[in-house]
Design a protein around this motif. Structure first.
Motif, PDB file in Angstrom:
ATOM      1  N   VAL A 133      44.690  47.137  33.897  1.00  0.00           N
ATOM      2  CA  VAL A 133      43.683  46.893  34.929  1.00  0.00           C
ATOM      3  C   VAL A 133      42.470  46.244  34.274  1.00  0.00           C
ATOM      4  O   VAL A 133      41.797  46.856  33.448  1.00  0.00           O
ATOM      5  N   THR A 134      42.216  45.001  34.632  1.00  0.00           N
ATOM      6  CA  THR A 134      41.098  44.244  34.071  1.00  0.00           C
ATOM      7  C   THR A 134      39.993  44.132  35.123  1.00  0.00           C
ATOM      8  O   THR A 134      40.265  43.869  36.297  1.00  0.00           O
ATOM      9  N   GLY A 135      38.768  44.365  34.668  1.00  0.00           N
ATOM     10  CA  GLY A 135      37.659  44.302  35.605  1.00  0.00           C
ATOM     11  C   GLY A 135      36.339  44.178  34.891  1.00  0.00           C
ATOM     12  O   GLY A 135      36.264  44.062  33.660  1.00  0.00           O
ATOM     13  N   ASP A 136      35.266  44.205  35.665  1.00  0.00           N
ATOM     14  CA  ASP A 136      33.911  44.043  35.137  1.00  0.00           C
ATOM     15  C   ASP A 136      33.244  45.406  35.002  1.00  0.00           C
ATOM     16  O   ASP A 136      33.112  46.145  35.985  1.00  0.00           O
ATOM     17  N   LEU A 137      32.826  45.710  33.768  1.00  0.00           N
ATOM     18  CA  LEU A 137      32.074  46.937  33.489  1.00  0.00           C
ATOM     19  C   LEU A 137      30.611  46.563  33.320  1.00  0.00           C
ATOM     20  O   LEU A 137      30.276  45.700  32.504  1.00  0.00           O
ATOM     21  N   THR A 138      29.755  47.217  34.105  1.00  0.00           N
ATOM     22  CA  THR A 138      28.311  47.037  33.963  1.00  0.00           C
ATOM     23  C   THR A 138      27.735  48.305  33.358  1.00  0.00           C
ATOM     24  O   THR A 138      27.824  49.387  33.941  1.00  0.00           O
ATOM     25  N   LEU A 139      27.172  48.163  32.156  1.00  0.00           N
ATOM     26  CA  LEU A 139      26.655  49.296  31.390  1.00  0.00           C
ATOM     27  C   LEU A 139      25.360  48.866  30.717  1.00  0.00           C
ATOM     28  O   LEU A 139      25.301  47.789  30.112  1.00  0.00           O
TER      29      LEU A 139
END
Length: 219
Positions: A133-139
């Motif tokens: 599962v590839t996605g955008d992580l905002t941290l």
């Protein structure tokens, strides 16, 4: 009879291998919109401590929404929101001040960046019960593309003994580098130990759909 060189090559070269289609695991859990069961969710991150052990922290407040389709896993979507102020060390106690330091500007800066978020972009089935599962992580105010390895542990339709309705279970793992997200406190120097840059992600999560009406079988 002479054959053209191209024809001869086709005769001696091995036939190209065609990747077999991955058939998703069968489940009685119905398709639909699911939400995270907060009482059955563990979200942890771990990094090297002085090169000797892995120090783990847990996030105790999170929400997630999953659009689930057992017949077409690659169409599924998930969004996750985590409260960074809920971070707590797995070992030790809050009296040593680690909780406050993790939440403060040295690390997560929960006041300045009050949400950690993940939104899936693609789901690629790699085994009947596993997907990348590839996605955008905002941290820490920075967004990066990451990939998690997710295992579907099974599920079941709504039943009388579970007020949560239909239920699904997943395990997920992944790795990020905290310096990619602007968190560089105590990074080890070449000749001095510190806290590792590589962060291991471990997730155990159950999702529920109280409105599910009955089973929908996969292929």
């Amino acid at each position: 009879m002479r054959l053209p060189i191209a024809t001869c090559l086709l005769l001696v070269l091995p036939a190209p291998q065609v990747a077999a289609e991955v058939v998703p695991v069968r489940t009685e859990a119905p398709a639909g919109d699911y939400r995270l069961d907060p009482d059955q969710a563990t979200i942890m991150a771990g990094l090297s401590h002085l090169g000797l052990t892995t120090a783990w922290v847990a996030f105790t407040r999170a929400d997630a929404a999953l659009r689930f389709d057992p017949t077409d896993p690659e169409s599924m979507e998930i969004t996750v929101k985590i409260d960074p102020a809920s971070v707590t060390p797995v070992a030790g106690n809050s009296a040593d001040g680690r909780e406050q330091r993790l939440r403060g500007t040295d690390f997560l800066d929960a006041a300045g960046y009050p949400e950690i978020a993940f939104r899936s972009q693609t789901v690629r089935l790699v085994a009947p019960d596993r997907a990348a599962v590839t996605g955008d992580l905002t941290l820490h105010g920075i967004r990066r593309r990451i990939t998690l390895s997710v295992t579907f542990n099974g599920g079941y339709p709504a039943r009388p003994d579970d007020p949560g309705g239909a239920r699904l279970g997943f395990s997920a793992t992944g790795t990020i580098f905290r310096s990619d997200f602007g968190i560089a406190t105590a990074l080890p120097l070449t000749d001095e130990p510190g806290l590792g840059d590589e962060v291991a992600i471990r997730i155990e999560a159950e999702f529920i759909n109280p409105g599910a009406s009955g089973p929908q079988l996969g292929p």
